[in-house]
Design an enzyme around this catalytic site. Sequence first.
Site, PDB file in Angstrom:
ATOM      1  CG  MET A   1       8.944   7.285  -7.625  1.00  0.00           C
ATOM      2  SD  MET A   1       7.188   7.451  -8.316  1.00  0.00           S
ATOM      3  CE  MET A   1       7.626   9.160  -9.179  1.00  0.00           C
ATOM      4  CB  SER A   2      10.691   4.038  -1.850  1.00  0.00           C
ATOM      5  OG  SER A   2      10.576   3.637  -0.660  1.00  0.00           O
TER       6      SER A   2
ATOM      7  CG  ASP B   1      12.005  -3.429  -3.421  1.00  0.00           C
ATOM      8  OD1 ASP B   1      12.632  -2.789  -2.188  1.00  0.00           O
ATOM      9  OD2 ASP B   1      10.834  -2.986  -3.607  1.00  0.00           O
TER      10      ASP B   1
ATOM     11  NE  ARG C   1      10.623   1.237   5.127  1.00  0.00           N
ATOM     12  CZ  ARG C   1      10.301  -0.182   4.753  1.00  0.00           C
ATOM     13  NH1 ARG C   1      10.627  -0.436   3.621  1.00  0.00           N
ATOM     14  NH2 ARG C   1       9.885  -1.048   5.562  1.00  0.00           N
TER      15      ARG C   1
ATOM     16  CG  HIS D   1       3.157   0.763  -5.636  1.00  0.00           C
ATOM     17  ND1 HIS D   1       3.336   1.796  -4.870  1.00  0.00           N
ATOM     18  CD2 HIS D   1       3.668  -0.625  -5.131  1.00  0.00           C
ATOM     19  CE1 HIS D   1       3.969   1.267  -3.502  1.00  0.00           C
ATOM     20  NE2 HIS D   1       4.326   0.011  -4.009  1.00  0.00           N
TER      21      HIS D   1
ATOM     22  N   GLY E   1       0.695  -1.126   0.243  1.00  0.00           N
ATOM     23  CA  GLY E   1       0.082  -0.261   0.111  1.00  0.00           C
ATOM     24  C   GLY E   1       0.938   1.397  -0.029  1.00  0.00           C
TER      25      GLY E   1
ATOM     26  CD  GLN F   1      10.183  -7.395  -2.423  1.00  0.00           C
ATOM     27  OE1 GLN F   1      10.071  -7.574  -1.447  1.00  0.00           O
ATOM     28  NE2 GLN F   1       9.695  -6.875  -3.489  1.00  0.00           N
TER      29      GLN F   1
END
Length: 281
Positions: A185-186, A151, A188, A36, A30, A154
């Site tokens: 972009m993140s 990531d 966080r 995203h 989210g 990941q």
Amino acid sequence: MPQIVDSISALRNTLTPWRGRRIAFVPTMGNLHSGHLALVRHAYTLADRVVVSIFVNPLQFGPTEDYGAYPRTLDQDTLKLVEVGTDLVFAPSPREVYPQGREGLTTVTVPGLSDLLCGAARPGHFSGVATVVTLLLNLVQPQTVLFGEKDFQQLLVIRRLVADLHLPVEVVAYPTVREPDGLAMSSRNGYLSVEERKQAPILYRTLCKVCDSLVAGVDDYGGLEDACRMELTAAGLLPDYCAVRRALDLAVPNAEDRHLVVLAAARLGRTRLIDNIQVIR
Ligand code: PAF
């Protein structure tokens, strides 16, 4: 308006009539940003139906990490997903996903790959990611699952688990989406103060310099890593690591390896930034 479900039974009921169509899945935690949304748009080029999960997975946060503070913005996320036309949003609670709690939970671990770089700084993180991704893939059973290259480690962990467990899903990687000044972009990035936000693009700029050197033929990887760490430290960041690795498996490259990746993680105030760039030389 996408359909939003928070239970596994509602998810299954919605998915049942879609079986036979091509389903793409975008797992997220989210607090959605343009990266995203780019994944969701790309998913529609590959499938008839797109499912997005929004779940802040407690398993992948260490005891001193930001699980509690991680932004939960379901209403805003839903509005953003309307723009890109998502069919189904799965936004379960931790109790729905882990009804028995964490004690004795079956987990998935990709050894080796999970222990390096970010895994060394965040013990247990990739096992938490591998476990929830396996669980979500098992629930959604998509033909395609999409992940951002930001990531990178990941992505490799997930590719490896999908291969080792023979999961019938194609893993699609999507390039990192960046702010105009280069910052990846993140979710966080929202933790950064105004001053830190101005400093943050140094991470990308430093990685670009290492890539330029690699393309120019420099092969003293240790020297490049040291210079990268020094530059980040001089700019006021606290690097966890700067590493030049083989893109296939994050091994230390040898002279024959052509496809490399330069990765770094660094703290800026209370924010841990990560980024990477792939290089073909
Ligand atoms: O990349 C993320 O947002 C998370 O690690 C993921 C893949 C959704 C698993 O919780």
